[in-house]
Design an enzyme around this catalytic site. Structure first.
Site, PDB file in Angstrom:
ATOM      1  N   GLN A   1       0.811  -1.220   0.000  1.00  0.00           N
ATOM      2  CA  GLN A   1       0.000   0.000   0.000  1.00  0.00           C
ATOM      3  C   GLN A   1       0.846   1.272   0.000  1.00  0.00           C
ATOM      4  OE1 GLN A   1      -2.809  -0.248   3.253  1.00  0.00           O
ATOM      5  NE2 GLN A   1      -3.485  -2.306   2.700  1.00  0.00           N
ATOM      6  N   CYS A   2       2.015   1.199  -0.598  1.00  0.00           N
ATOM      7  CA  CYS A   2       2.953   2.312  -0.613  1.00  0.00           C
ATOM      8  C   CYS A   2       2.840   3.067  -1.944  1.00  0.00           C
ATOM      9  CB  CYS A   2       4.375   1.780  -0.426  1.00  0.00           C
ATOM     10  SG  CYS A   2       5.675   3.028  -0.459  1.00  0.00           S
ATOM     11  N   GLY A   3       3.211   4.337  -1.930  1.00  0.00           N
ATOM     12  CA  GLY A   3       3.231   5.090  -3.166  1.00  0.00           C
ATOM     13  C   GLY A   3       4.261   4.588  -4.153  1.00  0.00           C
TER      14      GLY A   3
END
Length: 240
Positions: A113-115
Site C-alpha cells: 500500500q505504498c506510493g
C-alpha cells in the site's frame, strides 16, 4: 509436587543405588529442569555420590542428549555471506539461502500500500523476466514498519503480488528490518552496506545487490527504480 532438597539428600545418603535406578520419569519429578532456549546435541549431567564404606566418589550419568525444538529461522554464529542464513518463506518453512549460490540477488523489503508499490513491483517483474534465465533472483521480504503499509497476511501479500504484478520470484515471511527484532539477514545486510544517513532502512523498497558468492556489493534507496540498476545487475551476471 516437587520433593524438597532435604528429601532428595536423604534418599541419596540412605540408598544411592536405589536413587540411581529410579526411572527417568520419576527422576524428572524430583528435579525441575529449567527451560532450554537452544538445542543441545549431546549432553551429560553427572552426580558425584559418596559411597558408604568408601573414601572415593563415583560419577554416574543421569541423562543424555536432552534436546529442545528449534523452529525459528537461524544464522551461523559468524556469517561470512548471505548464503549462511536461513529464513522463513511465506508458509513458514525454512529456506537456506545457500540454495542461491551462483545467483545474483536483489533483496528488497516490499509493501502493498505504498506510493512506490506500483513502479517497484512492475519494474522488479520486468527485470526478473529478462534476467532470471541468466542467473538473477529477487528475494522479497514484506515489512509493515513504514506507515503500516503492509498490514495483510502472508497469503494476502503473495496473492496481491502474484495476481496484480505477476511476481514470479519468491516472497518470504513478513519481517522487521529495523530495531531489536530485525531479521538476522537484514542486520547483516545493513552492517555490510550502510546507507547514506546511517544503517537503518529508510522506507519500503530499499534494495541490496548481492553477487554470486553471497557478498553484498551495493545498496539503493527506496526511490531508486529497479530498472535504473539494470547495468549493475548485468555486470554481476556477466551479461554484455
Amino acid at each position: 509436587m516437587l520433593c524438597s532438597s532435604a528429601r532428595i539428600r536423604k534418599l541419596i545418603n540412605s540408598s544411592p543405588k536405589q536413587f540411581l535406578s529410579i526411572s527417568k520419569r520419576t527422576l524428572f519429578s524430583f528435579v525441575q529442569i529449567p527451560p532450554i532456549s537452544h538445542p543441545i546435541t549431546t549432553g551429560v549431567v553427572s552426580s558425584s555420590i559418596n559411597q558408604p564404606n568408601s573414601t572415593s566418589t563415583s560419577t554416574k550419568p543421569l541423562f543424555l542428549g536432552f534436546r529442545s525444538d528449534h523452529s525459528m529461522a537461524s544464522q551461523s554464529s559468524n556469517p561470512q555471506s548471505i548464503h549462511d542464513f536461513t529464513v522463513k518463506d511465506a508458509r513458514g518453512n525454512d529456506v537456506e539461502l545457500s540454495k542461491y549460490k551462483g545467483k545474483v540477488l536483489i533483496i528488497v523489503n516490499v509493501a502493498s500500500q505504498c506510493g512506490l508499490t506500483n513502479s517497484n513491483y512492475t519494474e522488479l517483474a520486468q527485470l526478473y523476466e529478462k534476467y532470471k534465465g541468466q542467473g538473477l533472483e529477487i528475494l522479497a521480504f514484506p515489512c509493515n514498519q513504514f506507515g503500516a503499509q503492509e498490514p495483510g497476511t502472508n497469503e494476502e501479500i503473495v496473492e496481491f503480488a502474484c495476481t496484480r504484478f505477476k511476481a514470479e520470484y519468491p516472497i518470504f515471511d513478513k519481517v522487521d528490518v529495523n530495531g531489536s527484532n530485525a531479521a538476522p539477514v537484514y542486520k547483516y545486510l545493513k552492517s555490510s552496506k550502510g546507507g547514506l544517513f546511517g544503517d537503518s532502512i529508510k522506507w519500503n523498497f530499499a534494495k541490496f545487490l548481492v553477487d554470486k558468492d553471497g557478498n553484498v556489493v551495493d545498496r539503493y534507496a527506496p526511490t531508486t527504480s529497479p530498472l535504473s540498476i539494470e547495468k549493475d545487475v548485468k555486470k554481476l551476471l556477466g551479461v554484455a
